[in-house]
Design a protein around this motif. Structure first.
Motif, PDB file in Angstrom:
ATOM      1  N   SER A  48       7.554   1.523   7.353  1.00 30.46           N
ATOM      2  CA  SER A  48       6.479   0.870   6.454  1.00 30.46           C
ATOM      3  C   SER A  48       6.777   1.706   5.178  1.00 30.46           C
ATOM      4  O   SER A  48       6.576   1.258   4.055  1.00 30.46           O
ATOM      5  CB  SER A  48       5.092   0.636   6.892  1.00 30.46           C
ATOM      6  OG  SER A  48       5.080  -0.467   8.222  1.00 30.46           O
ATOM      7  N   THR A  49       6.147   2.966   5.458  1.00 29.84           N
ATOM      8  CA  THR A  49       6.176   3.704   4.389  1.00 29.84           C
ATOM      9  C   THR A  49       7.678   3.809   3.593  1.00 29.84           C
ATOM     10  O   THR A  49       7.602   3.733   2.253  1.00 29.84           O
ATOM     11  CB  THR A  49       5.882   5.178   4.706  1.00 29.84           C
ATOM     12  OG1 THR A  49       4.612   5.502   5.551  1.00 29.84           O
ATOM     13  CG2 THR A  49       5.953   6.334   3.659  1.00 29.84           C
ATOM     14  N   LEU A  71       7.989   0.678   1.489  1.00 32.36           N
ATOM     15  CA  LEU A  71       7.083   0.645   0.238  1.00 32.36           C
ATOM     16  C   LEU A  71       7.655   1.752  -0.746  1.00 32.36           C
ATOM     17  O   LEU A  71       7.727   1.536  -2.089  1.00 32.36           O
ATOM     18  CB  LEU A  71       5.602   1.340   0.502  1.00 32.36           C
ATOM     19  CG  LEU A  71       4.710   0.459   1.260  1.00 32.36           C
ATOM     20  CD1 LEU A  71       3.573   1.163   1.746  1.00 32.36           C
ATOM     21  CD2 LEU A  71       4.287  -0.685   0.311  1.00 32.36           C
ATOM     22  N   LEU A 119      10.791  -0.220  -2.232  1.00 31.53           N
ATOM     23  CA  LEU A 119      10.169  -1.142  -3.158  1.00 31.53           C
ATOM     24  C   LEU A 119       9.812  -0.715  -4.464  1.00 31.53           C
ATOM     25  O   LEU A 119       9.929  -1.146  -5.526  1.00 31.53           O
ATOM     26  CB  LEU A 119       9.384  -2.021  -2.500  1.00 31.53           C
ATOM     27  CG  LEU A 119       9.880  -2.816  -1.252  1.00 31.53           C
ATOM     28  CD1 LEU A 119       8.638  -3.708  -0.449  1.00 31.53           C
ATOM     29  CD2 LEU A 119      10.727  -4.117  -1.945  1.00 31.53           C
ATOM     30  N   GLU A 120       8.964   0.170  -4.498  1.00 30.99           N
ATOM     31  CA  GLU A 120       8.449   1.082  -5.676  1.00 30.99           C
ATOM     32  C   GLU A 120       9.458   1.709  -6.441  1.00 30.99           C
ATOM     33  O   GLU A 120       9.335   1.611  -7.857  1.00 30.99           O
ATOM     34  CB  GLU A 120       7.312   1.672  -5.180  1.00 30.99           C
ATOM     35  CG  GLU A 120       6.331   2.127  -6.177  1.00 30.99           C
ATOM     36  CD  GLU A 120       5.658   1.055  -6.918  1.00 30.99           C
ATOM     37  OE1 GLU A 120       5.254   1.188  -8.248  1.00 30.99           O
ATOM     38  OE2 GLU A 120       5.420  -0.152  -6.369  1.00 30.99           O
ATOM     39  N   TRP A 174      11.923  -8.422   1.909  1.00 30.50           N
ATOM     40  CA  TRP A 174      11.354  -6.985   2.006  1.00 30.50           C
ATOM     41  C   TRP A 174       9.806  -7.008   2.131  1.00 30.50           C
ATOM     42  O   TRP A 174       9.235  -6.367   3.148  1.00 30.50           O
ATOM     43  CB  TRP A 174      11.705  -6.234   0.858  1.00 30.50           C
ATOM     44  CG  TRP A 174      12.780  -5.452   1.229  1.00 30.50           C
ATOM     45  CD1 TRP A 174      14.274  -5.920   0.634  1.00 30.50           C
ATOM     46  CD2 TRP A 174      13.228  -4.165   1.803  1.00 30.50           C
ATOM     47  NE1 TRP A 174      15.220  -4.977   1.146  1.00 30.50           N
ATOM     48  CE2 TRP A 174      14.815  -4.087   1.797  1.00 30.50           C
ATOM     49  CE3 TRP A 174      12.568  -3.349   2.617  1.00 30.50           C
ATOM     50  CZ2 TRP A 174      15.526  -3.077   2.426  1.00 30.50           C
ATOM     51  CZ3 TRP A 174      13.138  -2.262   3.227  1.00 30.50           C
ATOM     52  CH2 TRP A 174      14.685  -1.990   3.318  1.00 30.50           C
ATOM     53  N   THR A 175       9.120  -7.877   1.618  1.00 34.25           N
ATOM     54  CA  THR A 175       7.721  -8.285   1.722  1.00 34.25           C
ATOM     55  C   THR A 175       7.551  -8.946   3.093  1.00 34.25           C
ATOM     56  O   THR A 175       6.585  -8.313   3.854  1.00 34.25           O
ATOM     57  CB  THR A 175       7.463  -9.235   0.780  1.00 34.25           C
ATOM     58  OG1 THR A 175       7.621  -8.927  -0.762  1.00 34.25           O
ATOM     59  CG2 THR A 175       5.822  -9.404   1.101  1.00 34.25           C
ATOM     60  N   LEU A 195       7.833  -5.900   5.475  1.00 35.53           N
ATOM     61  CA  LEU A 195       6.773  -4.935   5.499  1.00 35.53           C
ATOM     62  C   LEU A 195       5.434  -5.824   6.154  1.00 35.53           C
ATOM     63  O   LEU A 195       4.624  -4.785   6.849  1.00 35.53           O
ATOM     64  CB  LEU A 195       6.203  -4.676   3.907  1.00 35.53           C
ATOM     65  CG  LEU A 195       5.055  -3.920   3.695  1.00 35.53           C
ATOM     66  CD1 LEU A 195       5.435  -2.706   4.239  1.00 35.53           C
ATOM     67  CD2 LEU A 195       5.007  -3.602   2.107  1.00 35.53           C
TER      68      LEU A 195
END
Length: 143
Positions: free
Chosen positions: A90-91, A94, A97-98, A116-117, A120
């Motif tokens: 999950s990390t 994130l 994605l960021e 991707w959402t 997650l």
């Protein structure tokens, strides 16, 4: 509501079975399409320097954790490992994605087709059920 020992065992066994299915499916998918998995991991902006280790380590860890989940005396340890692996996945999502302009997917099987959402959310669901399993097993050992 206080759970009976029978309910706790049934619930933690169900959580374990779900994780076994997830991890075995994911590992087998990665091993069956090892070349594709290797390429996808090598395209990751985060994993490039350790990619050659990751392509073998991740599916192997998934298989080992699945085997540990099948052993009742090691189930708590295996749920901690499941929780940790899902938090790491999950990390990773994130961070990608960021901070990444390119988003490679090193997922296998049906997860390959998820956005991707959705992926997650899927991972966070598994973080939650691992947490529930850990809490139930630690509560059982305390009482």
């Amino acid at each position: 509501m206080k759970w009976s020992q029978k309910q706790t065992i049934l619930f933690t066994e169900t959580i374990s079975i779900v994780f076994v299915i997830l991890f075995v499916y994911a590992a087998v998918s990665k091993f069956l399409d090892y070349e594709k998995f290797t390429i996808q991991v090598s395209q990751s902006p985060i994993l490039t320097s350790i990619g050659h280790w990751i392509v073998f380590l991740i599916p192997t860890m998934e298989i080992v954790i699945a085997m540990l989940l099948a052993l009742p005396r090691l189930r708590l340890l295996a749920l901690y490992a499941s929780y940790s692996l899902m938090v790491m996945f999950s990390t990773y999502i994130l961070i990608i994605l960021e901070f990444s302009p390119f988003i490679p997917c090193a997922c296998g099987g049906i997860l390959d087709s998820m956005g991707w959402t959705a992926h997650l959310i899927f991972n966070l669901f598994f973080v939650a059920i691992a947490t529930i399993g850990i809490l139930l097993l630690t509560q059982k050992s305390v009482t």
